[in-house]
Design a protein around this motif. Sequence first.
Motif, mmCIF file in Angstrom:
data_model
loop_
_atom_site.group_PDB
_atom_site.id
_atom_site.type_symbol
_atom_site.label_atom_id
_atom_site.label_comp_id
_atom_site.label_asym_id
_atom_site.label_seq_id
_atom_site.Cartn_x
_atom_site.Cartn_y
_atom_site.Cartn_z
ATOM 1 N N UNK A 314 25.278 71.439 66.563
ATOM 2 C CA UNK A 314 25.981 70.157 66.556
ATOM 3 C C UNK A 314 27.416 70.309 66.052
ATOM 4 N N UNK A 315 27.707 71.426 65.414
ATOM 5 C CA UNK A 315 29.084 71.667 64.961
ATOM 6 C C UNK A 315 29.836 72.282 66.139
ATOM 7 N N UNK A 316 30.338 71.405 66.973
ATOM 8 C CA UNK A 316 31.003 71.782 68.221
ATOM 9 C C UNK A 316 32.512 71.896 68.019
ATOM 10 N N UNK A 317 33.228 72.462 68.984
ATOM 11 C CA UNK A 317 34.698 72.442 68.905
ATOM 12 C C UNK A 317 35.254 71.029 68.752
ATOM 13 N N UNK A 318 34.655 70.062 69.446
ATOM 14 C CA UNK A 318 35.111 68.674 69.332
ATOM 15 C C UNK A 318 34.854 68.130 67.930
ATOM 16 N N UNK A 319 33.694 68.453 67.361
ATOM 17 C CA UNK A 319 33.357 67.969 66.019
ATOM 18 C C UNK A 319 34.322 68.533 64.976
ATOM 19 N N UNK A 320 34.675 69.807 65.108
ATOM 20 C CA UNK A 320 35.594 70.413 64.151
ATOM 21 C C UNK A 320 36.989 69.807 64.274
ATOM 22 N N UNK A 321 37.426 69.555 65.499
ATOM 23 C CA UNK A 321 38.735 68.930 65.701
ATOM 24 C C UNK A 321 38.758 67.523 65.102
ATOM 25 N N UNK A 322 37.719 66.752 65.346
ATOM 26 C CA UNK A 322 37.625 65.410 64.767
ATOM 27 C C UNK A 322 37.613 65.472 63.248
ATOM 28 N N UNK A 323 36.869 66.417 62.701
ATOM 29 C CA UNK A 323 36.751 66.568 61.253
ATOM 30 C C UNK A 323 38.112 66.780 60.610
ATOM 31 N N UNK A 324 38.887 67.689 61.152
ATOM 32 C CA UNK A 324 40.187 68.001 60.564
ATOM 33 C C UNK A 324 41.209 66.891 60.813
ATOM 34 N N UNK A 325 41.068 66.198 61.929
ATOM 35 C CA UNK A 325 42.012 65.129 62.248
ATOM 36 C C UNK A 325 41.771 63.889 61.385
#
Length: 358
Positions: A314-325
Amino acid sequence: MSITTPSTTLPSTTLPSTTADRLFAEIHDGPTGWTGVEAGPEWAEEIRRLAAEKNATILAHNYQLPAIQDIAHHVGDSLALSRIAAEAQEETIVFCGVHFMAETAKILSPSKSVLIPDARAGCSLADSIDAAQLREWKAEHPDAVVVSYVNTTAEVKGLTDICCTSSNAVEVVQSIDPDREVLFLPDQFLGAHVRRQTGRTNMHIWAGECHVHAGINGDELTARAKAYPDAELYVHPECGCATSALYLAGEGFVPENKVKILSTGGMLDAARATGATQVLVATEVGMLHQLRRAAPQVDFRAVNDRASCPYMKMITPAALLRCLTEGADEVHVDADVAARARTSVERMIAIGSPGGGE
């Protein structure tokens, strides 16, 4: 663990003005987590930019997607990463793993902001026992010493006498007065391994399991071992097939020196030292990425190539980008719970090195 989630619906942008805006606008929430953005050069550049801007260090567990492992500042098992988090100079920790791992990082780094890219990334093993169940079990054995695998929630760690990892669980149990009862939780397969190694008869084992490791069964291991008779076997002690691996060695189907029951850190150490050309690996398939990087000359093959944890993924590239943003999702642990949990972890470290962790 409580979670702060600033937003579940991302704002739309009709005319993206920058690469960052365009990537962020493509993120959407799906049935398996945050999607819409694939790992690529633009994504990697934006992740690095945001991490520097937010003064964040990115930690990735060995079972994460390869792209997440490759972009992280540090990769390893959950306890080793939590210790790195405590020592890091950065103010923000982004823990790419499952919820109990982010909790452990917060326990050891109470003054830092700890984020997990998707708070829904749970763990079937950690969820197999809660604080109420542990209190009830302790009441049935009031003089017992409670030993909890690090793969547990903060509340359970707070009710624990000593934590352990798979690499030092035997040492932790051996350190306890042999006349004292031991309550070992939550993994039944790791508990069985510890009981075999220590010969302890007054050890009670909770019937929990990691659904991914439990699904790697003895029949699959036997079939793979017969198909690749020259291969070494690396078996994680959480696996349901650990007993089968020892049986294969005991019966002479596989040379005893080729069967290794190892934590994830132990697997990496063994990979760097092996003279074998082929290794069968019984653990979550994400581990293959780090093993192949550690020893590219070795042919590493999964015992079960379907052993993929949906929570880890579930820790996807999209999830990581959202997390940092967005600064989401932030992990909070009650201060009193964290203090008690920290004590059980520190006792483990004082007894013996946690080694390679899970």
